[in-house]
Motif scaffolding. Sequence first.
Motif, PDB file in Angstrom:
ATOM      1  N   LEU A  22      -9.293  -9.696  -0.951  1.00 36.72           N
ATOM      2  CA  LEU A  22     -10.603  -9.057  -0.855  1.00 36.72           C
ATOM      3  C   LEU A  22     -10.360  -7.556  -0.688  1.00 36.72           C
ATOM      4  N   GLU A  23     -10.714  -6.798  -1.714  1.00 37.88           N
ATOM      5  CA  GLU A  23     -10.334  -5.395  -1.739  1.00 37.88           C
ATOM      6  C   GLU A  23     -11.432  -4.490  -1.180  1.00 37.88           C
ATOM      7  N   ASP A  24     -11.094  -3.207  -1.035  1.00 37.85           N
ATOM      8  CA  ASP A  24     -11.967  -2.274  -0.327  1.00 37.85           C
ATOM      9  C   ASP A  24     -13.247  -1.943  -1.074  1.00 37.85           C
ATOM     10  N   ASP A  25     -13.347  -2.303  -2.358  1.00 39.06           N
ATOM     11  CA  ASP A  25     -14.598  -2.093  -3.083  1.00 39.06           C
ATOM     12  C   ASP A  25     -15.514  -3.309  -2.984  1.00 39.06           C
ATOM     13  N   GLY A  26     -15.070  -4.351  -2.254  1.00 35.76           N
ATOM     14  CA  GLY A  26     -15.887  -5.544  -2.072  1.00 35.76           C
ATOM     15  C   GLY A  26     -15.653  -6.628  -3.102  1.00 35.76           C
ATOM     16  N   ASN A  27     -14.721  -6.431  -4.028  1.00 31.17           N
ATOM     17  CA  ASN A  27     -14.462  -7.447  -5.044  1.00 31.17           C
ATOM     18  C   ASN A  27     -13.301  -8.336  -4.612  1.00 31.17           C
ATOM     19  N   LEU A  28     -13.369  -9.596  -5.010  1.00 23.45           N
ATOM     20  CA  LEU A  28     -12.310 -10.570  -4.765  1.00 23.45           C
ATOM     21  C   LEU A  28     -11.482 -10.685  -6.035  1.00 23.45           C
ATOM     22  N   ARG A  29     -10.184 -10.343  -5.942  1.00 18.42           N
ATOM     23  CA  ARG A  29      -9.332 -10.325  -7.124  1.00 18.42           C
ATOM     24  C   ARG A  29      -8.064 -11.143  -6.878  1.00 18.42           C
ATOM     25  N   ALA A  30      -7.541 -11.710  -7.969  1.00 20.00           N
ATOM     26  CA  ALA A  30      -6.283 -12.461  -7.921  1.00 20.00           C
ATOM     27  C   ALA A  30      -5.240 -11.747  -8.766  1.00 20.00           C
ATOM     28  N   TYR A  31      -3.976 -11.835  -8.300  1.00 22.58           N
ATOM     29  CA  TYR A  31      -2.849 -11.197  -8.987  1.00 22.58           C
ATOM     30  C   TYR A  31      -1.651 -12.148  -8.968  1.00 22.58           C
ATOM     31  N   TYR A  32      -0.693 -11.878  -9.843  1.00 23.80           N
ATOM     32  CA  TYR A  32       0.571 -12.616  -9.777  1.00 23.80           C
ATOM     33  C   TYR A  32       1.743 -11.657  -9.968  1.00 23.80           C
ATOM     34  N   TRP A  33       2.917 -12.111  -9.479  1.00 26.47           N
ATOM     35  CA  TRP A  33       4.144 -11.304  -9.527  1.00 26.47           C
ATOM     36  C   TRP A  33       5.275 -12.195 -10.013  1.00 26.47           C
ATOM     37  N   THR A  34       5.982 -11.739 -11.035  1.00 24.66           N
ATOM     38  CA  THR A  34       7.143 -12.473 -11.538  1.00 24.66           C
ATOM     39  C   THR A  34       8.413 -11.742 -11.131  1.00 24.66           C
ATOM     40  N   ASP A  35       9.541 -12.433 -11.268  1.00 26.99           N
ATOM     41  CA  ASP A  35      10.817 -11.887 -10.788  1.00 26.99           C
ATOM     42  C   ASP A  35      11.181 -10.567 -11.463  1.00 26.99           C
ATOM     43  N   ASP A  36      10.825 -10.412 -12.725  1.00 30.87           N
ATOM     44  CA  ASP A  36      11.186  -9.194 -13.450  1.00 30.87           C
ATOM     45  C   ASP A  36      10.058  -8.164 -13.455  1.00 30.87           C
ATOM     46  N   ALA A  37       9.024  -8.376 -12.624  1.00 24.95           N
ATOM     47  CA  ALA A  37       7.855  -7.494 -12.645  1.00 24.95           C
ATOM     48  C   ALA A  37       8.134  -6.192 -11.912  1.00 24.95           C
ATOM     49  N   LYS A  38       7.405  -5.172 -12.283  1.00 21.42           N
ATOM     50  CA  LYS A  38       7.432  -3.891 -11.590  1.00 21.42           C
ATOM     51  C   LYS A  38       6.086  -3.576 -10.955  1.00 21.42           C
ATOM     52  N   ALA A  39       5.088  -4.412 -11.220  1.00 19.43           N
ATOM     53  CA  ALA A  39       3.758  -4.223 -10.641  1.00 19.43           C
ATOM     54  C   ALA A  39       3.032  -5.564 -10.658  1.00 19.43           C
ATOM     55  N   TRP A  40       1.989  -5.666  -9.830  1.00 22.29           N
ATOM     56  CA  TRP A  40       1.156  -6.862  -9.820  1.00 22.29           C
ATOM     57  C   TRP A  40       0.325  -6.910 -11.098  1.00 22.29           C
ATOM     58  N   THR A  41       0.149  -8.115 -11.644  1.00 21.08           N
ATOM     59  CA  THR A  41      -0.683  -8.305 -12.831  1.00 21.08           C
ATOM     60  C   THR A  41      -2.003  -8.936 -12.417  1.00 21.08           C
ATOM     61  N   ALA A  42      -3.122  -8.275 -12.777  1.00 20.43           N
ATOM     62  CA  ALA A  42      -4.449  -8.799 -12.436  1.00 20.43           C
ATOM     63  C   ALA A  42      -4.725 -10.069 -13.225  1.00 20.43           C
ATOM     64  N   ASP A  43      -5.338 -11.049 -12.548  1.00 18.87           N
ATOM     65  CA  ASP A  43      -5.536 -12.368 -13.155  1.00 18.87           C
ATOM     66  C   ASP A  43      -6.960 -12.897 -13.004  1.00 18.87           C
ATOM     67  N   TYR A  44      -7.747 -12.289 -12.112  1.00 20.94           N
ATOM     68  CA  TYR A  44      -9.112 -12.790 -11.867  1.00 20.94           C
ATOM     69  C   TYR A  44      -9.868 -11.766 -11.034  1.00 20.94           C
ATOM     70  N   LYS A  45     -11.176 -11.658 -11.262  1.00 20.70           N
ATOM     71  CA  LYS A  45     -12.055 -10.908 -10.373  1.00 20.70           C
ATOM     72  C   LYS A  45     -13.405 -11.607 -10.316  1.00 20.70           C
TER      73      LYS A  45
END
Length: 507
Positions: A272-295
């Motif tokens: 639950l982020e500071d703008d009031g939206n609920l978002r989902a992310y995922y992280w893989t072993d070779d990732a350099k940043a979170w990937t957005a998956d849902y809002k």
Amino acid sequence: MRLDKGDPAIAGVVAALCVASAVMVAVVDGAKGDGRVTQLSNGFTARHSPDAPAPFEPVLYAANGAFAFGFLRVGAASLDLAVVHLASSFPVWRATPARVWDWSRPATLTFDTGLVLAGGNDAAGVLWQTLNAIGDTVVLLNSSNLVVRRFAETRPAWQSFDNPSDTLVLDQNLTVSSPPLISGNRRFALRLAKTYMSLHMEFYGGRATPMYWQHTALEAQPENATQPPVYGCLDGRGFFGLYLQGSGEKVDVLSFDTFVQNLTGAFRRMTLEDDGNLRAYYWTDDAKAWTADYKAITAPCELPTSCGAYGLCVPGGGEAKCQCLTNSTATSPPCSAEETTDLCGDGDSDGGQVFDEVRLKRVSVAYKERLPFEANATAEQCEQACAGNCSCWGAVHSGASGYCYLLDFPVETMVYEADDRKVGYFKVRRPPRSSTRRGMSPGAKAVTAALSLILASLAVAGAYVGHRLWQRRQRRRRAGGMEQELTSSGPYKDLKSMGSSNSSFKS
């Protein structure tokens, strides 16, 4: 950061172990070969270093090395405890102390049957602690769950999964009895009811919590009083599931973008982020940043504060175009400061209202279906329903339906709609008056009244003295005239030449 243990021998080992430039770790009970602590026992103490250059000071690691628990600097200079995803430096759990503590001040973390964070060197400075928990050890599981447990029991005495902050991770349940997810800025909350989940704004320390988003479990039966409540859980296959407690029967699914891709092996979180939206992310072993998956909320103007307090969001182009309710030529945010108190506690010394009024056409609110309303009302009736109610900050009327929606919380972002029949009425708190006209304490008023009386008395006395001096000057003036007449003729004319220098002559 310095870690202490009662045994001097262990303390010597602690002083010799250093990992990186800002982290010192100790073998407290269990440690990996690289010296990273994986278990804390009763008697553990860690002291935060106020001059620590790094924003995170780990004291405990998960066995897989993916997570660590320790002191975290939040914002510019606030201290917190957190479980951090090390690859991304993202805190998946925070203790969020009741009192803000400055990073530059000393603080101590201890474990003696329970975890305690204290500011300073005494128990009176307790900032946060695990409540109703008696444990023997503390471990950080590979799931990121921080656990206090007893030797003889398998069930945790306390766990961070039961006390979420703003984030849920894989296999962490959210139940009706769970504390709500609270955004990092403390302005929004995610709550779970018997058959639905919902997002709320938080005003006045949680005393007003208007809802702005709701998702009801499709196969749940709200009318069935015997049906158990639902609980939610983040699934590694790419969805947030809602299940019936007890049976575990799935009654609904919030699907993420990767749900159809069969993406496995990723670490997932929902925040639950500071703008009031609920978002989902995922992280893989070779990732350099979170990937957005849902809002949860896709349109910018449907977010409750996208343009700030008293902002007007104009839809179009996939971005929020902001104006101000109080000034159509200004852009936002911010149009106005955020309100922290209601209008009921304000009093005007002159007995007048403490707010100005703004009336606009073509204005609505994105979440009006979640607001209290009155049916079959005119625009004038809608305004009057709010104007005389100190807990009401605004009202929006729809001429097409006759519905009147009341805002019993401070005005946030409204939405532009090209319909002249949609009108809004809003209250805007007036700036406070000077202390001489408003807010003066009874003691100050008494002193002011006494000084006024003294000044008035001095003025009267001064007028009296001035009047007596004027009378005396008049008598002297008359006496001088008589002397002139006597010395200029008759038997007294020689007095002028004889006594012109005689200063003892008086009338």
